[in-house]
Design an enzyme around this catalytic site. Structure first.
Site, short mmCIF file in Angstrom:
data_model
loop_
_atom_site.label_atom_id
_atom_site.label_comp_id
_atom_site.label_asym_id
_atom_site.label_seq_id
_atom_site.Cartn_x
_atom_site.Cartn_y
_atom_site.Cartn_z
N HIS A 1 0.81 -1.24 0.00
CA HIS A 1 0.00 0.00 0.00
C HIS A 1 0.84 1.29 0.00
CE1 HIS A 1 -3.62 -2.38 0.50
NE2 HIS A 1 -3.32 -2.76 1.71
C1 BDR Z 1 -4.58 1.82 3.77
O1 BDR Z 1 -5.26 1.66 5.00
C2 BDR Z 1 -4.34 1.70 6.07
O2 BDR Z 1 -4.64 0.73 7.02
C3 BDR Z 1 -2.97 1.55 5.46
O3 BDR Z 1 -2.01 2.26 6.22
C4 BDR Z 1 -3.13 2.12 4.08
O4 BDR Z 1 -2.91 3.52 4.08
C5 BDR Z 1 -4.81 0.59 2.93
O5 BDR Z 1 -6.17 0.41 2.71
#
Ligand code: BDR
Ligand code: CA
Length: 319
Positions: A243
């Site tokens: 991510h």
């Molecule tokens: C996003 O949600 C958060 O939990 C992570 O840090 C990332 O930014 C992924 O869906």
């Protein structure tokens, strides 16, 4: 090469932490400040984590400005996959560094107004709910003139959501803020689940990352091991997506990504689809495109990119 001035707006968070650690060893980036927001954890915790991560990564001089305490309108939802503190089971030393007196919103306004005047436009990296930038835009819409572009992680276009059936966490956590940013006219690059799910961090990659990352290898190993469990359990996939680090990779290695332009709409009224991101791929809305959405990622190239960056922590120790 002249460095790219950036602000990292984030909610650390395990993957936010890996993004920060990557940015810290990238001299092409001039990190003007870090602006933690309420997201994966309550604000107090994301601020503390940001301070600790700056010290872990050997960058205590980077200012940390505390952001919004709550989303614009909705109640906070917090992350489910980052452990009790937001950093899995990792315990970092209490930070010596302290948070700046100026709030994140004031810092964004001040920095972006100056950037508009100097012409040295700033890239805003959004790794969490977009509350800070949205509030700054509501207070001073003209700050868009100081923004080179927003490169953000969030949303799910052709993929289903990861927090609800339709919605990705960052968008669901503050859909109103996302709506404000996506309708502001500022150039946006969107790294949604469609992109991040193309780069699965498998156990063999984790082992490689840990073996090269010198000063931070123990912590990185712990963080990645904690993170890895989530998606194996959720999607049955071997390994989990990175991510947020893809935002940093996009700025530094755009040749590893393909994008398509589309108008983006954020659902913020429906209970069922709250936080859904909808792309008008075919011009059905009659509205101009508002974002470059990443459609394809060179996964092998990305893994090699992170390996090379994180290996710089070995050099740091040797120095
Ligand atoms: C996003 O949600 C958060 O939990 C992570 O840090 C990332 O930014 C992924 O869906
Ligand atoms: Ca995040």
């Amino acid at each position: 090469m002249k460095s790219v001035p950036i602000i990292i707006d984030c909610d650390p968070g395990i993957d936010d932490t890996i993004a920060l650690l990557t940015a810290f060893v990238s001299p092409e980036l001039e990190i003007l400040g870090i602006t933690p927001v309420c997201g994966n954890q309550p604000l107090e915790r994301t601020v503390r984590n940001a301070l600790q991560v700056c010290e872990l990564g050997g960058r205590p001089e980077i200012p940390v400005h505390a952001g919004c305490f709550r989303p614009m309108l909705r109640d906070p939802i917090y992350g489910q996959f980052h452990g009790k503190t937001g950093l899995g089971n990792t315990v970092l030393p209490d930070p010596v560094k302290t948070v700046e007196a100026m709030s994140a919103v004031d810092f964004l306004i001040d920095t972006l107004e100056r950037a508009a005047l100097s012409g040295e436009h700033v890239t805003v990296c959004c790794l969490g709910p977009m509350t800070n930038l949205a509030v700054a835009l509501r207070m001073r819409p003209q700050i868009t003139r100081g923004i080179a572009r927003v490169v953000m992680m969030g949303g799910a276009y052709r993929e289903p959501g990861n927090r609800t059936m339709t919605s990705e966490f960052n968008m669901l956590a503050d859909p109103h803020a996302a709506h404000v940013v996506f309708s502001s006219g500022v150039p946006i690059v969107a790294l949604a689940l469609d992109a991040t799910h193309q780069v699965m961090l498998k156990p063999e990659h984790v082992a490689q990352f840990v073996s090269v990352s010198g000063a931070i290898s123990k912590t990185l190993g712990e963080l990645m091991a904690f993170w890895d469990r989530n998606d194996v359990a959720r999607y049955g996939s071997r390994g989990g997506p990175l991510h947020d680090p893809l935002v940093i990779a996009y700025i530094l290695a755009p040749q590893l990504f393909e994008t398509a332009r589309a108008r983006v709409f954020i659902e913020y009224e429906s209970e069922l689809c709250m936080g859904q991101t909808i792309a008008d791929w075919y011009g059905k809305s009659g509205r101009e495109p508002s974002a470059e959405i990443v459609t394809k990622v060179n996964a092998e190239g990305i893994i090699a990119f992170f390996l090379e960056r994180l290996a710089r922590y070995t050099e740091k120790v040797a120095a």
